[in-house]
Design a protein around this motif. Structure first.
Motif, PDB file in Angstrom:
ATOM      1  N   GLY A 115     -29.635  27.198  14.363  1.00  0.00           N
ATOM      2  CA  GLY A 115     -28.496  26.752  15.137  1.00  0.00           C
ATOM      3  C   GLY A 115     -28.134  27.673  16.282  1.00  0.00           C
ATOM      4  N   GLU A 116     -28.760  28.848  16.344  1.00  0.00           N
ATOM      5  CA  GLU A 116     -28.441  29.810  17.395  1.00  0.00           C
ATOM      6  C   GLU A 116     -29.622  30.139  18.286  1.00  0.00           C
ATOM      7  OE1 GLU A 116     -26.415  33.253  15.936  1.00  0.00           O
ATOM      8  OE2 GLU A 116     -25.337  32.062  14.458  1.00  0.00           O
ATOM      9  N   GLY A 117     -30.817  29.949  17.806  1.00  0.00           N
ATOM     10  CA  GLY A 117     -31.989  30.193  18.622  1.00  0.00           C
ATOM     11  C   GLY A 117     -32.742  31.451  18.273  1.00  0.00           C
ATOM     12  N   PHE A 118     -33.458  31.949  19.260  1.00  0.00           N
ATOM     13  CA  PHE A 118     -34.378  33.074  19.082  1.00  0.00           C
ATOM     14  C   PHE A 118     -34.002  34.215  20.011  1.00  0.00           C
ATOM     15  CE2 PHE A 118     -36.771  29.107  18.457  1.00  0.00           C
ATOM     16  CZ  PHE A 118     -37.253  29.292  17.161  1.00  0.00           C
ATOM     17  N   VAL A 119     -34.266  35.420  19.540  1.00  0.00           N
ATOM     18  CA  VAL A 119     -34.193  36.612  20.373  1.00  0.00           C
ATOM     19  C   VAL A 119     -35.510  37.331  20.182  1.00  0.00           C
ATOM     20  CG1 VAL A 119     -33.037  38.807  20.834  1.00  0.00           C
ATOM     21  CG2 VAL A 119     -31.698  36.819  20.080  1.00  0.00           C
ATOM     22  N   VAL A 120     -36.113  37.746  21.302  1.00  0.00           N
ATOM     23  CA  VAL A 120     -37.376  38.482  21.278  1.00  0.00           C
ATOM     24  C   VAL A 120     -37.105  39.858  21.860  1.00  0.00           C
ATOM     25  CG1 VAL A 120     -39.776  38.506  22.042  1.00  0.00           C
ATOM     26  CG2 VAL A 120     -38.601  36.308  21.730  1.00  0.00           C
ATOM     27  N   ALA A 121     -37.500  40.898  21.134  1.00  0.00           N
ATOM     28  CA  ALA A 121     -37.237  42.260  21.591  1.00  0.00           C
ATOM     29  C   ALA A 121     -38.394  43.186  21.216  1.00  0.00           C
ATOM     30  CB  ALA A 121     -35.954  42.804  20.973  1.00  0.00           C
ATOM     31  N   ARG A 122     -38.507  44.227  22.004  1.00  0.00           N
ATOM     32  CA  ARG A 122     -39.479  45.286  21.692  1.00  0.00           C
ATOM     33  C   ARG A 122     -38.863  46.168  20.621  1.00  0.00           C
ATOM     34  NH1 ARG A 122     -43.712  45.324  23.868  1.00  0.00           N
ATOM     35  NH2 ARG A 122     -43.044  44.591  25.895  1.00  0.00           N
ATOM     36  N   VAL A 123     -39.660  46.523  19.615  1.00  0.00           N
ATOM     37  CA  VAL A 123     -39.182  47.365  18.531  1.00  0.00           C
ATOM     38  C   VAL A 123     -38.976  48.775  19.080  1.00  0.00           C
ATOM     39  CG1 VAL A 123     -39.751  48.346  16.272  1.00  0.00           C
ATOM     40  CG2 VAL A 123     -40.365  45.975  16.792  1.00  0.00           C
ATOM     41  N   PRO A 124     -37.789  49.348  18.869  1.00  0.00           N
ATOM     42  CA  PRO A 124     -37.531  50.707  19.370  1.00  0.00           C
ATOM     43  C   PRO A 124     -38.364  51.740  18.610  1.00  0.00           C
ATOM     44  CG  PRO A 124     -35.622  49.870  18.171  1.00  0.00           C
ATOM     45  CD  PRO A 124     -36.631  48.766  18.207  1.00  0.00           C
ATOM     46  N   ASN A 125     -38.715  52.808  19.297  1.00  0.00           N
ATOM     47  CA  ASN A 125     -39.487  53.891  18.651  1.00  0.00           C
ATOM     48  C   ASN A 125     -38.608  54.713  17.754  1.00  0.00           C
ATOM     49  OD1 ASN A 125     -41.891  53.194  19.878  1.00  0.00           O
ATOM     50  ND2 ASN A 125     -41.400  54.355  21.715  1.00  0.00           N
TER      51      ASN A 125
END
Length: 118
Positions: free
Chosen positions: A108-118
């Motif tokens: 119901g809110e969608g997707f978020v795509v992010a780079r994994v922090p080091n």
């Protein structure tokens, strides 16, 4: 299907590197968000998997329902089963092991795509 130890090892290099909000959502402040999508269907997930996953890359799927075991699939298999993924859960996270990218899905809110922090 991953063992408990494999699940914890992959979580350690992906999910556990993010702070959480309300215990099940990831906190995106201070991380490199690559993309957000208001879509929350299989077609939307398929496009994100194809766009952010490399050919043959391993994708680890963590589920909000802890009764469902963590699985690891190649990118093309994950894309082929995108409808099943979004139809079978309210929330899940896909970790791309080579690119170190994470997709969060909240129904119901969608997707978020992010780079994994080091």
């Amino acid at each position: 299907m991953l063992t408990y130890d494999e699940d914890r090892a992959f979580a350690g290099v992906s999910l556990d590197r993010f702070a959480s909000v309300n215990s099940t959502r990831l906190d995106w402040q201070g991380v490199e968000v690559l993309e957000r999508s208001d879509e929350f269907d299989g077609a939307g997930l398929r496009e994100l998997v194809r766009r952010h996953g490399g050919e043959g890359e391993l994708v680890v799927m963590f589920w909000g329902n802890h009764a469902v075991p963590t699985v690891a699939l190649e990118t093309d298999v994950a894309a082929a089963h995108a409808e099943m993924v979004v139809d079978s859960c309210y929330e899940c996270w896909l970790y791309f092991t080579d690119g170190q990218v994470l997709i969060e899905f909240q129904d119901g809110e969608g997707f978020v795509v992010a780079r994994v922090p080091n």
